[in-house]
Design a protein around this motif. Structure first.
Motif, PDB file in Angstrom:
ATOM      1  N   ALA A  85       0.804  -1.219   0.000  1.00 34.78           N
ATOM      2  CA  ALA A  85       0.000   0.000   0.000  1.00 34.78           C
ATOM      3  C   ALA A  85       0.839   1.271   0.000  1.00 34.78           C
ATOM      4  O   ALA A  85       0.367   2.332  -0.418  1.00 34.78           O
ATOM      5  CB  ALA A  85      -0.932   0.001   1.213  1.00 34.78           C
ATOM      6  N   SER A  86       2.083   1.194   0.464  1.00 41.46           N
ATOM      7  CA  SER A  86       2.919   2.404   0.517  1.00 41.46           C
ATOM      8  C   SER A  86       3.741   2.602  -0.756  1.00 41.46           C
ATOM      9  O   SER A  86       4.441   3.601  -0.903  1.00 41.46           O
ATOM     10  CB  SER A  86       3.859   2.342   1.730  1.00 41.46           C
ATOM     11  OG  SER A  86       4.709   1.213   1.637  1.00 41.46           O
ATOM     12  N   ALA A  87       3.679   1.650  -1.682  1.00 39.26           N
ATOM     13  CA  ALA A  87       4.422   1.765  -2.933  1.00 39.26           C
ATOM     14  C   ALA A  87       3.619   2.568  -3.954  1.00 39.26           C
ATOM     15  O   ALA A  87       2.449   2.896  -3.736  1.00 39.26           O
ATOM     16  CB  ALA A  87       4.728   0.373  -3.479  1.00 39.26           C
ATOM     17  N   VAL A  88       4.251   2.878  -5.092  1.00 39.64           N
ATOM     18  CA  VAL A  88       3.563   3.595  -6.156  1.00 39.64           C
ATOM     19  C   VAL A  88       2.328   2.819  -6.599  1.00 39.64           C
ATOM     20  O   VAL A  88       1.231   3.364  -6.737  1.00 39.64           O
ATOM     21  CB  VAL A  88       4.506   3.827  -7.347  1.00 39.64           C
ATOM     22  CG1 VAL A  88       3.753   4.457  -8.525  1.00 39.64           C
ATOM     23  CG2 VAL A  88       5.684   4.700  -6.924  1.00 39.64           C
ATOM     24  N   SER A  89       2.502   1.515  -6.810  1.00 40.24           N
ATOM     25  CA  SER A  89       1.387   0.651  -7.197  1.00 40.24           C
ATOM     26  C   SER A  89       1.246  -0.475  -6.186  1.00 40.24           C
ATOM     27  O   SER A  89       2.235  -1.034  -5.707  1.00 40.24           O
ATOM     28  CB  SER A  89       1.622   0.049  -8.590  1.00 40.24           C
ATOM     29  OG  SER A  89       0.609  -0.898  -8.883  1.00 40.24           O
ATOM     30  N   ALA A  90       0.003  -0.808  -5.877  1.00 37.75           N
ATOM     31  CA  ALA A  90      -0.264  -1.943  -4.992  1.00 37.75           C
ATOM     32  C   ALA A  90      -0.377  -3.249  -5.770  1.00 37.75           C
ATOM     33  O   ALA A  90      -0.573  -4.306  -5.167  1.00 37.75           O
ATOM     34  CB  ALA A  90      -1.559  -1.693  -4.213  1.00 37.75           C
ATOM     35  N   TYR A  91      -0.226  -3.212  -7.097  1.00 37.60           N
ATOM     36  CA  TYR A  91      -0.403  -4.400  -7.926  1.00 37.60           C
ATOM     37  C   TYR A  91       0.650  -5.456  -7.590  1.00 37.60           C
ATOM     38  O   TYR A  91       1.850  -5.148  -7.507  1.00 37.60           O
ATOM     39  CB  TYR A  91      -0.305  -4.026  -9.404  1.00 37.60           C
ATOM     40  CG  TYR A  91      -0.763  -5.128 -10.329  1.00 37.60           C
ATOM     41  CD1 TYR A  91      -2.107  -5.299 -10.611  1.00 37.60           C
ATOM     42  CD2 TYR A  91       0.154  -6.006 -10.890  1.00 37.60           C
ATOM     43  CE1 TYR A  91      -2.545  -6.318 -11.455  1.00 37.60           C
ATOM     44  CE2 TYR A  91      -0.261  -7.029 -11.730  1.00 37.60           C
ATOM     45  CZ  TYR A  91      -1.609  -7.183 -12.001  1.00 37.60           C
ATOM     46  OH  TYR A  91      -2.033  -8.208 -12.817  1.00 37.60           O
ATOM     47  N   PRO A  92       0.253  -6.733  -7.421  1.00 42.03           N
ATOM     48  CA  PRO A  92       1.198  -7.778  -6.997  1.00 42.03           C
ATOM     49  C   PRO A  92       1.956  -8.398  -8.170  1.00 42.03           C
ATOM     50  O   PRO A  92       1.780  -9.579  -8.507  1.00 42.03           O
ATOM     51  CB  PRO A  92       0.283  -8.798  -6.308  1.00 42.03           C
ATOM     52  CG  PRO A  92      -0.996  -8.707  -7.084  1.00 42.03           C
ATOM     53  CD  PRO A  92      -1.133  -7.240  -7.444  1.00 42.03           C
ATOM     54  N   THR A 108       9.438  -7.898   0.385  1.00 42.24           N
ATOM     55  CA  THR A 108       8.422  -8.864   0.806  1.00 42.24           C
ATOM     56  C   THR A 108       7.105  -8.137   0.993  1.00 42.24           C
ATOM     57  O   THR A 108       7.072  -6.934   1.275  1.00 42.24           O
ATOM     58  CB  THR A 108       8.808  -9.541   2.130  1.00 42.24           C
ATOM     59  OG1 THR A 108       9.021  -8.542   3.140  1.00 42.24           O
ATOM     60  CG2 THR A 108      10.084 -10.370   1.976  1.00 42.24           C
ATOM     61  N   TYR A 109       6.026  -8.879   0.836  1.00 45.33           N
ATOM     62  CA  TYR A 109       4.717  -8.281   1.062  1.00 45.33           C
ATOM     63  C   TYR A 109       4.501  -8.077   2.556  1.00 45.33           C
ATOM     64  O   TYR A 109       5.006  -8.838   3.388  1.00 45.33           O
ATOM     65  CB  TYR A 109       3.620  -9.172   0.470  1.00 45.33           C
ATOM     66  CG  TYR A 109       3.589  -9.114  -1.037  1.00 45.33           C
ATOM     67  CD1 TYR A 109       3.079  -8.000  -1.692  1.00 45.33           C
ATOM     68  CD2 TYR A 109       4.097 -10.165  -1.804  1.00 45.33           C
ATOM     69  CE1 TYR A 109       3.062  -7.930  -3.070  1.00 45.33           C
ATOM     70  CE2 TYR A 109       4.083 -10.100  -3.186  1.00 45.33           C
ATOM     71  CZ  TYR A 109       3.572  -8.982  -3.816  1.00 45.33           C
ATOM     72  OH  TYR A 109       3.567  -8.909  -5.181  1.00 45.33           O
ATOM     73  N   PRO A 110       3.769  -7.043   2.934  1.00 44.50           N
ATOM     74  CA  PRO A 110       3.591  -6.749   4.365  1.00 44.50           C
ATOM     75  C   PRO A 110       2.822  -7.848   5.077  1.00 44.50           C
ATOM     76  O   PRO A 110       1.935  -8.484   4.501  1.00 44.50           O
ATOM     77  CB  PRO A 110       2.800  -5.432   4.364  1.00 44.50           C
ATOM     78  CG  PRO A 110       2.142  -5.375   3.023  1.00 44.50           C
ATOM     79  CD  PRO A 110       3.055  -6.082   2.075  1.00 44.50           C
ATOM     80  N   THR A 111       3.184  -8.089   6.321  1.00 45.51           N
ATOM     81  CA  THR A 111       2.480  -9.058   7.146  1.00 45.51           C
ATOM     82  C   THR A 111       2.251  -8.463   8.530  1.00 45.51           C
ATOM     83  O   THR A 111       3.087  -7.700   9.018  1.00 45.51           O
ATOM     84  CB  THR A 111       3.241 -10.386   7.260  1.00 45.51           C
ATOM     85  OG1 THR A 111       2.524 -11.282   8.114  1.00 45.51           O
ATOM     86  CG2 THR A 111       4.641 -10.173   7.813  1.00 45.51           C
ATOM     87  N   LYS A 112       1.146  -8.808   9.121  1.00 47.64           N
ATOM     88  CA  LYS A 112       0.819  -8.321  10.454  1.00 47.64           C
ATOM     89  C   LYS A 112       0.845  -9.447  11.483  1.00 47.64           C
ATOM     90  O   LYS A 112       0.374  -9.278  12.604  1.00 47.64           O
ATOM     91  CB  LYS A 112      -0.546  -7.638  10.441  1.00 47.64           C
ATOM     92  CG  LYS A 112      -0.567  -6.392   9.562  1.00 47.64           C
ATOM     93  CD  LYS A 112      -1.897  -5.674   9.623  1.00 47.64           C
ATOM     94  CE  LYS A 112      -1.852  -4.403   8.774  1.00 47.64           C
ATOM     95  NZ  LYS A 112      -3.133  -3.660   8.808  1.00 47.64           N
ATOM     96  N   GLY A 113       1.394 -10.593  11.095  1.00 52.15           N
ATOM     97  CA  GLY A 113       1.542 -11.698  12.030  1.00 52.15           C
ATOM     98  C   GLY A 113       0.290 -12.549  12.150  1.00 52.15           C
ATOM     99  O   GLY A 113      -0.658 -12.438  11.374  1.00 52.15           O
ATOM    100  N   ASP A 114       0.306 -13.418  13.149  1.00 49.73           N
ATOM    101  CA  ASP A 114      -0.789 -14.356  13.358  1.00 49.73           C
ATOM    102  C   ASP A 114      -2.062 -13.638  13.803  1.00 49.73           C
ATOM    103  O   ASP A 114      -2.017 -12.554  14.398  1.00 49.73           O
ATOM    104  CB  ASP A 114      -0.413 -15.384  14.418  1.00 49.73           C
ATOM    105  CG  ASP A 114       0.721 -16.297  13.973  1.00 49.73           C
ATOM    106  OD1 ASP A 114       0.994 -16.372  12.760  1.00 49.73           O
ATOM    107  OD2 ASP A 114       1.337 -16.939  14.845  1.00 49.73           O
ATOM    108  N   THR A 115      -3.178 -14.267  13.526  1.00 51.31           N
ATOM    109  CA  THR A 115      -4.478 -13.822  14.046  1.00 51.31           C
ATOM    110  C   THR A 115      -4.838 -14.729  15.213  1.00 51.31           C
ATOM    111  O   THR A 115      -4.844 -15.955  15.067  1.00 51.31           O
ATOM    112  CB  THR A 115      -5.561 -13.904  12.961  1.00 51.31           C
ATOM    113  OG1 THR A 115      -5.183 -13.046  11.867  1.00 51.31           O
ATOM    114  CG2 THR A 115      -6.917 -13.487  13.506  1.00 51.31           C
ATOM    115  N   THR A 116      -5.132 -14.125  16.371  1.00 49.31           N
ATOM    116  CA  THR A 116      -5.330 -14.906  17.592  1.00 49.31           C
ATOM    117  C   THR A 116      -6.652 -14.532  18.244  1.00 49.31           C
ATOM    118  O   THR A 116      -6.938 -13.355  18.483  1.00 49.31           O
ATOM    119  CB  THR A 116      -4.183 -14.656  18.587  1.00 49.31           C
ATOM    120  OG1 THR A 116      -2.935 -14.964  17.948  1.00 49.31           O
ATOM    121  CG2 THR A 116      -4.332 -15.527  19.820  1.00 49.31           C
TER     122      THR A 116
END
Length: 212
Positions: A85-92, A108-116
């Protein structure tokens, strides 16, 4: 009267739209505790379909505690949904391989860790939980809520994005409940305390702390 075993798939006789979830889930990145149930209007096997974007290469996990209550249509969005989301394009670009894979250049693509999800958590109809969120023990998530950030233990949240509606108990009572952690007791002890668990919190704590 015997207590239903946590290994039971369908704990309500003659009703196959509610299951003890750990006996239905078979994904290596999903862990579910004993007696957590999932109720689905159509088929309990829908649960895993509602854990979205969970890929082995992202390495994240969905961890759900004991004695949780999950309503039909609950959605968990995992880290595989994230974009730059912080790059010029969000396209993967890299996902499609070839020369485009070089576009990542070590990124690397951003990660927010495990969902608990903690223990004794009630998640209402069609609530959505976003990646990396931690939901504390005893919390209640309202129907259609979109949970974008951590939820404190024993609070009620709702809305989009989910906001605090109110704490279930005062801070001192919450701390005592977390210390008692009844969901970790032997099932025989939980059974003995079942009438108190469904009653007044002060009376329950008085009895539980005395027994400790």
């Amino acid at each position: 009267m015997a207590v239903v075993a946590p290994s039971t798939v369908f704990p309500l006789a003659g009703y196959e739209r509610l299951c003890f979830l750990k006996n239905v889930v078979d994904h290596p990145q999903i862990t579910v505790g004993d007696y957590t149930y999932y109720d689905d209007f159509e088929d309990v096997n829908n649960f895993q379909k509602h854990v979205r974007y969970l890929f082995d290469f992202t390495g994240d996990r969905l961890v759900i505690g004991k004695f949780c209550m999950l309503a039909s249509g609950v959605e968990f969005v995992m880290n595989g949904a994230n974009h730059l989301a912080s790059a010029v394009s969000a396209y993967p670009f890299a996902v499609f391989g070839g020369d485009w894979a070089e576009a990542m250049d070590g990124k690397t693509y951003p990660t927010k860790g495990d969902t608990t999800v903690g223990n004794d958590v009630w998640i209402g109809y069609r609530a959505t939980i976003l990646p990396g969120v931690t939901i504390g023990d005893g919390a209640i998530i309202g129907a259609h809520a979109v949970v974008t950030r951590d939820v404190a233990p024993y609070t009620i949240v709702g809305g989009n994005p989910a906001q605090l509606i109110r704490p279930r108990f005062d801070a001192a009572t919450t701390a005592r409940l977390l210390a008692v952690a009844w969901w970790h007791w032997p099932i025989e002890e939980i059974t003995r305390h079942a009438p108190l668990l469904t009653g007044d919190v002060a009376h329950f704590l008085a009895q539980a702390e005395r027994a400790r």
